[in-house]
Design a protein around this motif. Structure first.
Motif, short mmCIF file in Angstrom:
data_model
loop_
_atom_site.label_atom_id
_atom_site.label_comp_id
_atom_site.label_asym_id
_atom_site.label_seq_id
_atom_site.Cartn_x
_atom_site.Cartn_y
_atom_site.Cartn_z
N VAL A 31 0.85 -1.18 0.00
CA VAL A 31 0.00 0.00 0.00
C VAL A 31 0.89 1.23 0.00
O VAL A 31 1.79 1.36 0.83
N GLN A 32 0.60 2.12 -0.91
CA GLN A 32 1.33 3.40 -0.96
C GLN A 32 0.33 4.53 -0.93
O GLN A 32 -0.73 4.46 -1.57
N LEU A 33 0.65 5.56 -0.17
CA LEU A 33 -0.25 6.70 0.00
C LEU A 33 0.49 7.97 -0.40
O LEU A 33 1.63 8.19 0.02
N GLN A 34 -0.17 8.79 -1.17
CA GLN A 34 0.41 10.06 -1.62
C GLN A 34 -0.52 11.19 -1.23
O GLN A 34 -1.63 11.29 -1.76
N ALA A 35 -0.06 12.02 -0.33
CA ALA A 35 -0.85 13.15 0.14
C ALA A 35 -0.45 14.42 -0.59
O ALA A 35 0.72 14.61 -0.93
N SER A 36 -1.42 15.28 -0.79
CA SER A 36 -1.16 16.56 -1.44
C SER A 36 -2.22 17.57 -1.03
O SER A 36 -3.22 17.21 -0.40
N GLY A 37 -1.99 18.83 -1.40
CA GLY A 37 -3.00 19.85 -1.18
C GLY A 37 -2.71 20.85 -0.08
O GLY A 37 -3.48 21.78 0.12
N GLY A 38 -1.64 20.65 0.64
CA GLY A 38 -1.31 21.60 1.70
C GLY A 38 -0.89 22.94 1.14
O GLY A 38 -0.70 23.11 -0.07
N GLY A 39 -0.76 23.92 2.03
CA GLY A 39 -0.35 25.24 1.60
C GLY A 39 -0.50 26.26 2.70
O GLY A 39 -0.73 25.91 3.87
N LEU A 40 -0.37 27.50 2.31
CA LEU A 40 -0.51 28.63 3.23
C LEU A 40 -1.86 29.30 3.00
O LEU A 40 -2.21 29.62 1.85
N VAL A 41 -2.59 29.50 4.07
CA VAL A 41 -3.92 30.11 3.95
C VAL A 41 -4.16 31.00 5.15
O VAL A 41 -3.60 30.77 6.23
N GLN A 42 -4.96 32.02 4.97
CA GLN A 42 -5.29 32.89 6.09
C GLN A 42 -6.36 32.25 6.97
O GLN A 42 -7.15 31.43 6.51
N ALA A 43 -6.37 32.65 8.21
CA ALA A 43 -7.39 32.17 9.13
C ALA A 43 -8.77 32.45 8.56
O ALA A 43 -9.02 33.53 8.00
N GLY A 44 -9.64 31.46 8.67
CA GLY A 44 -10.98 31.57 8.11
C GLY A 44 -11.09 30.99 6.71
O GLY A 44 -12.20 30.82 6.20
N GLY A 45 -9.96 30.70 6.10
CA GLY A 45 -9.95 30.17 4.76
C GLY A 45 -10.15 28.67 4.71
O GLY A 45 -10.42 28.02 5.73
N SER A 46 -10.00 28.12 3.50
CA SER A 46 -10.25 26.70 3.28
C SER A 46 -9.11 26.07 2.48
O SER A 46 -8.45 26.74 1.69
N LEU A 47 -8.93 24.79 2.69
CA LEU A 47 -8.02 23.97 1.89
C LEU A 47 -8.64 22.59 1.75
O LEU A 47 -9.39 22.15 2.62
N ARG A 48 -8.27 21.90 0.68
CA ARG A 48 -8.68 20.51 0.53
C ARG A 48 -7.45 19.65 0.33
O ARG A 48 -6.69 19.86 -0.62
#
Length: 125
Positions: A1-18
């Motif tokens: 099993v291999q897992l690849q995570a992505s989608g992180g970043g810098l965001v302001q408080a109150g914002g969203s990320l997936r």
């Protein structure tokens, strides 16, 4: 099993990320997919988890109502939609897979046998 995570970043408080976690390997029907996070100087903590079959999910109290875990079985991908982000959500986020986990242990990182690399989420004030 291999897992690849992505989608992180810098965001302001109150914002969203997936965040996304794409899995490869054998069938995942018996697996639980989880998200954990670890801030500098702190222990790794549970965020959310979802059963591959059925889709029942579990959340840490700190993220309930703000984060949503979901899956796309056709893409072998698990998502973590993070809304209303707070500075205290800043951490490296890891996806993990555990086989045949019962609900009561879904929040225990020691029960997960497979881990992806972390993706950094930084929430600025």
């Amino acid at each position: 099993v291999q897992l690849q995570a992505s989608g992180g970043g810098l965001v302001q408080a109150g914002g969203s990320l997936r965040l996304s976690c794409t899995a490869s390997g054998p069938t995942f029907n018996s697996y639980v997919m989880g998200w954990f996070r670890q801030a500098p100087g702190k222990e790794r903590e549970f965020v959310a988890a979802i059963k591959w079959m059925g889709g029942s999910s579990s959340y840490a109290n700190a993220v309930k109502g703000r984060f949503t875990i979901s899956k796309d079985t056709a893409k072998n991908t698990v998502y973590l939609q993070m809304n209303s982000l707070k500075t205290e959500d800043t951490a490296a986020y890891y996806c993990a897979a555990g086989r045949s986990l019962i609900t009561s242990v879904m929040s225990d990182p020691a029960k997960y046998g497979y881990w992806g690399q972390g993706t950094q989420v930084t929430v600025s004030s």
